[in-house]
Design a protein around this motif. Structure first.
Motif, PDB file in Angstrom:
ATOM      1  N   GLU A  66       0.742  -1.212   0.000  1.00  0.00           N
ATOM      2  CA  GLU A  66       0.070  -0.102   0.028  1.00  0.00           C
ATOM      3  C   GLU A  66       0.909   1.247  -0.090  1.00  0.00           C
ATOM      4  O   GLU A  66       1.965   1.320   0.587  1.00  0.00           O
ATOM      5  CB  GLU A  66      -1.003   0.092   1.134  1.00  0.00           C
ATOM      6  CG  GLU A  66      -1.619  -1.110   1.330  1.00  0.00           C
ATOM      7  CD  GLU A  66      -2.997  -1.150   0.261  1.00  0.00           C
ATOM      8  OE1 GLU A  66      -3.408   0.031  -0.105  1.00  0.00           O
ATOM      9  OE2 GLU A  66      -3.730  -1.815  -0.020  1.00  0.00           O
ATOM     10  N   LEU A  67       0.603   2.485  -0.774  1.00  0.00           N
ATOM     11  CA  LEU A  67       1.247   3.491  -0.825  1.00  0.00           C
ATOM     12  C   LEU A  67       0.581   4.651   0.030  1.00  0.00           C
ATOM     13  O   LEU A  67      -0.576   4.705   0.200  1.00  0.00           O
ATOM     14  CB  LEU A  67       1.220   3.939  -2.098  1.00  0.00           C
ATOM     15  CG  LEU A  67       2.055   3.064  -3.300  1.00  0.00           C
ATOM     16  CD1 LEU A  67       1.850   3.490  -4.404  1.00  0.00           C
ATOM     17  CD2 LEU A  67       3.193   2.529  -2.673  1.00  0.00           C
ATOM     18  N   PHE A  68       1.632   5.467   0.535  1.00  0.00           N
ATOM     19  CA  PHE A  68       0.954   6.580   1.145  1.00  0.00           C
ATOM     20  C   PHE A  68       1.925   7.958   0.862  1.00  0.00           C
ATOM     21  O   PHE A  68       2.996   7.858   0.585  1.00  0.00           O
ATOM     22  CB  PHE A  68       0.682   6.728   2.792  1.00  0.00           C
ATOM     23  CG  PHE A  68       2.269   6.544   3.422  1.00  0.00           C
ATOM     24  CD1 PHE A  68       2.569   7.855   3.803  1.00  0.00           C
ATOM     25  CD2 PHE A  68       2.769   5.422   3.539  1.00  0.00           C
ATOM     26  CE1 PHE A  68       4.083   8.005   4.543  1.00  0.00           C
ATOM     27  CE2 PHE A  68       3.985   5.579   4.137  1.00  0.00           C
ATOM     28  CZ  PHE A  68       4.632   6.899   4.830  1.00  0.00           C
ATOM     29  N   ASP A  69       1.129   9.268   0.482  1.00  0.00           N
ATOM     30  CA  ASP A  69       2.315  10.226   0.194  1.00  0.00           C
ATOM     31  C   ASP A  69       1.759  11.491   0.805  1.00  0.00           C
ATOM     32  O   ASP A  69       2.450  12.597   0.994  1.00  0.00           O
ATOM     33  CB  ASP A  69       2.185  10.586  -1.356  1.00  0.00           C
ATOM     34  CG  ASP A  69       0.514  10.967  -1.849  1.00  0.00           C
ATOM     35  OD1 ASP A  69      -0.039  10.949  -1.088  1.00  0.00           O
ATOM     36  OD2 ASP A  69       0.538  10.989  -3.159  1.00  0.00           O
ATOM     37  N   THR A  70       0.657  11.522   1.806  1.00  0.00           N
ATOM     38  CA  THR A  70       0.366  12.614   2.744  1.00  0.00           C
ATOM     39  C   THR A  70      -0.062  12.250   3.957  1.00  0.00           C
ATOM     40  O   THR A  70      -0.416  10.954   4.096  1.00  0.00           O
ATOM     41  CB  THR A  70      -0.800  13.377   2.051  1.00  0.00           C
ATOM     42  OG1 THR A  70      -2.095  12.723   2.103  1.00  0.00           O
ATOM     43  CG2 THR A  70      -0.309  13.901   0.708  1.00  0.00           C
TER      44      THR A  70
END
Length: 302
Positions: A55-59
């Motif tokens: 899973e990705l997150f950027d904020t």
């Protein structure tokens, strides 16, 4: 099942083995793994695929307090950037040191499997570290929050080789005018950072103090001073140029010289996961070589 986020700033080929070990160890424990998007993209650009299904997150809006930890890969600078990312979220950080000194990122590369095993079994403590809150009244407006810092606020000159003058007030009482190359307001955590390089003392993390350290002071009687962290510090830069630099954990902002800064303790703390044998005192001995003396075979007591 643990839920973790992985954060890194710069991926290098030399990180492959360590990142792979981290992810494989977490996968074997069926942990829920989320990875910072920019870092994952850097890994994928090298042709590696072991981050593809994460899973990705950027904020910060994609992080919440359901995460058991944010694991950083890098040095202390990476941890400081990670705290800026999570800000007030109640997520503890576990730092894996792929950098150099590592006062905050205390897990070494060779320790990753054992450290993650201890984390997965909840065999750790959480150190709460005080943070600085900095407010400014730029353009003569009312005070607004400039930012937060785990290590320090540094005031520095911008466009001159001359010294800078800074009036310092403690709880509205005039302390002194510092004539120096700069001025550092440090937390106990930051006492082993820039302040230490400027002859400031080391302060234990669990003490309720701030530290004011001049950078190369031009008046020789100016010395570092330790104050209560309940103190409100006001700083006014004397006009010798139009702007000065304010650095919060290396995030640098140019500020108009008429601006006043107010420094106080933040209403939230940074949380650092500390594993067995990775205490602050152990780190001091390891990183600063305290007690190391080849003349005395008894100097290295365990």
């Amino acid at each position: 099942m643990k839920k973790v986020a992985i954060f890194g700033q710069v991926y290098k080929d030399s990180h492959e083995k360590h990142l792979s070990t981290l992810i494989n160890t977490l996968n074997k424990a069926k942990a829920s793994i989320h990875i910072f998007k920019d870092y994952a993209n850097s890994v994928q650009q090298t042709g590696l695929t072991f981050v593809d299904n994460l899973e990705l997150f950027d904020t910060t809006t994609q992080l919440d307090e359901s995460f058991d930890a944010l694991i950083t890969l890098g040095g202390d600078g990476t941890i400081l950037r990670a705290f800026n990312l999570i800000n007030k979220l109640n997520i503890p950080i576990l730092g894996i040191n792929l950098g150099r000194l590592g006062f905050l990122a205390t897990v070494q590369k060779s320790e990753i499997p054992d450290a993650i095993a201890s984390f997965l079994k909840s065999e750790y403590t959480i150190d709460e570290r005080v943070m600085l809150k900095v407010k400014s009244n730029e353009n003569q407006k009312e005070f607004t929050t400039l930012g937060f810092a785990l290590n320090d606020l540094t005031i520095a000159k911008k466009d001159t080789t001359s010294m800078i003058g800074v009036d310092a007030y403690l709880n509205d009482e005039y302390l002194t005018t510092y004539w120096a190359d700069g001025l550092i307001i440090s937390t106990p955590t930051g006492s082993t950072g820039y302040s230490l390089s400027c002859q400031g003392p080391v302060i234990m993390p669990n003490t309720n103090n701030f530290l004011i350290t001049p950078v190369a002071p031009h008046n020789l009687n100016a010395r570092p001073i330790v104050i209560s962290d309940n103190t409100i510090i006001k700083l006014k830069v004397l006009r010798r140029e139009d702007q000065f630099l304010a650095s919060l954990d290396s995030r640098v902002t140019a500020i108009d010289v008429e601006t006043e800064l107010i420094v106080s303790k933040a209403d939230f703390s940074a949380k650092i996961i500390t594993l067995k044998d990775h205490t602050f005192i152990n780190t001091l001995r390891d990183k600063l070589l305290w007690g190391q003396d080849t003349r005395n075979k008894f100097s290295n007591k365990q």
